[in-house]
Design a protein around this motif. Structure first.
Motif: not given
Length: 439
Positions: A298-301, A308-312
Motif C-alpha cells: 500500500v505504501g508509506m505516508g 494502512v496502519a490501523g486497519a483491521i
C-alpha cells in the motif's frame, strides 16, 4: 506504486515437483518416484492413477493479484508430499505433485485445470484460492471426475451450486464459506461501535457474494450500510480507482468494509488515502488482503508510517489439533511460521491422500467416495497423516482432525470455521488481535 499484474506474461508456469522422502516422527522411509509431468504420454481416462501412484495437482496463484497469499500455500505442498511418502505413501506407492500457476485469472485457471486433468492425469487438485478461478475451473474437474478441494475459495455460490447437484461430490473446501466470514466482519464492526458502514468490493464471485452477506448481517445487527442502494464494486484490471473510492468513502461512513484482493486492493487503498478520503474512517479488511507485506504494497505516508496502519480485518482462523505439529514442521523446513491459508492447504492434500487410501483406489472417484468418511466419519480420531494412513492400511476407519480445524466436510463440501481478527500495526507488521465467535 504497486504494479498491476502483467497480462502479457506467459499464461502458464508449470512446475513438476519431485516427491521427496524423509523420516518424520515415527514414520518409516520409502523410495520416492520421479513425478515429472509427461505431456506426451498416452491418453487415458482423466484422473486414472498413474503407474507410480497417486498424482495430485495444485492450482494456486503464484503470480497475479493474489500471489503474495498463494506463494506460501504452494510452499507447504511439497512438505506434505515428503511427509506422506516418508511413511509409506498411499496404497503402497509414493504420491506425486504437479503444480500450476493460475495467475489469479479464471481463463488461465481453466487452462491450468485442463492440463492437470487431461495431460498430467491427476486424481485430485488442491485449489484454487480465488473463488472466480475455482468457479471457472471446477466444471473441468467435475466433468473429468477429478476431486477438487479448495483451501481458500469462500464464495457462498459454491454452496448454492452444490445444493443444485452441480458438483456430484467432486468439490470441497477446507476454508468456510463467506456466509460465515461476512457475519464475523459485521459482528466485528458492531462490536467496535460502528453504526454506519460503507462497502467496496472486487467485482467477482468472492467480492459480490461477501458484500451481499455482509450487508444483510450488518443490518440484522442494527447497522446501516450507507451505499446499500448502489454498492461500490471495482474491476481489478482497472488502472485507477478514484471514482470507486469516491463512491464508497463519499457516503460519510464511520468505517468501510473493503472486500479486496491484494495487488489491486493496495492501489485502491492508496488512492483513498491520497484523496484524503480515508482519514478518520476505519478500514475493515478480509482474508483476501491478509499478507505480511500489505503495508509495503500500500505504501508509506509523508510521516514514514504505513498508510494502512490501523486497519483491521477478519480471516478464517486455524486452531486444529494438528496445528502445533505443522507449525513446527514449517518452521524447521522453511524457517518461518505458517502464513494465512497454509493450514487449509495442508489439510486439503492430506484429506485427498487419506481418502484415496481408504478407497484403496488412486483415482478421483476413489477420493470422492471416501472424502467425507475420513473427514467427518465415526472412525478413530487422528491428527497425524502417517497415523491415519497406518490405520487405514490396517482396514480401520478414521476421523481426521486437521491443522486448520476439524474439517468436517458436509454434503455441500463445506466446513464451519472460526475467525481471527487481525490488524496492521504502526510498524507495518500484521498481528492477530483476537477472535470473532459466531453463535
Amino acid at each position: 506504486m504497486t504494479r498491476l499484474p502483467d497480462r502479457h506474461r506467459p499464461w502458464f508456469r508449470w512446475l513438476a515437483v519431485t516427491a521427496l522422502t524423509a523420516t518424520l516422527g515415527a514414520c518409516g522411509s520409502q523410495p520416492a518416484a520421479n513425478n515429472s509431468a509427461s505431456p506426451g504420454s498416452a491418453a487415458s481416462p482423466a484422473g486414472e492413477a498413474a503407474a507410480d501412484g497417486l498424482k495430485i495437482g495444485a492450482l494456486l496463484p503464484t503470480t497475479g493479484d493474489l500471489q503474495s497469499i498463494g506463494q506460501p500455500m504452494n510452499e507447504v505442498l511439497p512438505l506434505a508430499v515428503e511427509t506422506i511418502n516418508g511413511c509409506g505413501g498411499v496404497n503402497g506407492k509414493p504420491i506425486s505433485l504437479v503444480v500450476a500457476d493460475d495467475q489469479t485469472d479464471p481463463t488461465v485457471g481453466v487452462e491450468g485445470m485442463t492440463k492437470l486433468v487431461e495431460v498430467d492425469k491427476v486424481a485430485g487438485v488442491v485449489g484454487s484460492f480465488a473463488s472466480s478461478v475455482s468457479g471457472a475451473a471446477v466444471d473441468v474437474a467435475v466433468r473429468n471426475k477429478v476431486m477438487m478441494i479448495s483451501p481458500g475459495s469462500t464464495s457462498p455460490v459454491f454452496t448454492e451450486r452444490a445444493q443444485k447437484g452441480d458438483f456430484k461430490g467432486f468439490w470441497a473446501r477446507t476454508a468456510p464459506p463467506d456466509t460465515y466470514q461476512a457475519e464475523a466482519l459485521a459482528k466485528l464492526a458492531s462490536e467496535r461501535g460502528f453504526k454506519k458502514v460503507a462497502t467496496i468490493a472486487i467485482n467477482n464471485d468472492y467480492g459480490v457474494g461477501f458484500e451481499q452477506k455482509f450487508i444483510a448481517a450488518f443490518k440484522k445487527l442494527g447497522g446501516t450500510v450507507t451505499n446499500e442502494a448502489k454498492p461500490t464494486r471495482y474491476d481489478p484490471k482497472a488502472a485507477t480507482f478514484e471514482s470507486e473510492v469516491n463512491a464508497a468513502f463519499g457516503s460519510k461512513p464511520e468505517a468501510v468494509a473493503a472486500i479486496l484482493y491484494v495487488e489491486s486492493g493496495a492501489l485502491l487503498l492508496k488512492a483513498a488515502y491520497e484523496q484524503g478520503l480515508s482519514k478518520g474512517v476505519q478500514i475493515m479488511l478480509t482474508d483476501g488482503m491478509k499478507t505480511d507485506d500489505l503495508a509495503k504494497q500500500v505504501g508509506m505516508g509523508p510521516d514514514g508510517k504505513p498508510i494502512v496502519a490501523g486497519a483491521i480485518g477478519t480471516v478464517p482462523g486455524a486452531d486444529g489439533a494438528g496445528l502445533k505439529a505443522l507449525t513446527e514442521l514449517v518452521q524447521k523446513k522453511l524457517n518461518k511460521g505458517p502464513a494465512a491459508f497454509v493450514p487449509q492447504t495442508w489439510d486439503a492434500i492430506v484429506l485427498m491422500a487419506l481418502a484415496a487410501q481408504a478407497a484403496g483406489n488412486n483415482t478421483g472417484e476413489g477420493i470422492q467416495s471416501k472424502i467425507r468418511e475420513v473427514s467427518n466419519g465415526e472412525g478413530e480420531v487422528v491428527t497425524d497423516v502417517c497415523k491415519g494412513l497406518e490405520l487405514l492400511k490396517a482396514g480401520k476407519k478414521i476421523n481426521y482432525q486437521g491443522t486448520s480445524g476439524n474439517v468436517d466436510i458436509d454434503q455441500n463440501g463445506d466446513v464451519v470455521g472460526n475467525y481471527d481478527v487481525w490488524g496492521v500495526e504502526s510498524d507495518g507488521k500484521i498481528t492477530v488481535k483476537g477472535k470473532v465467535k459466531l453463535q
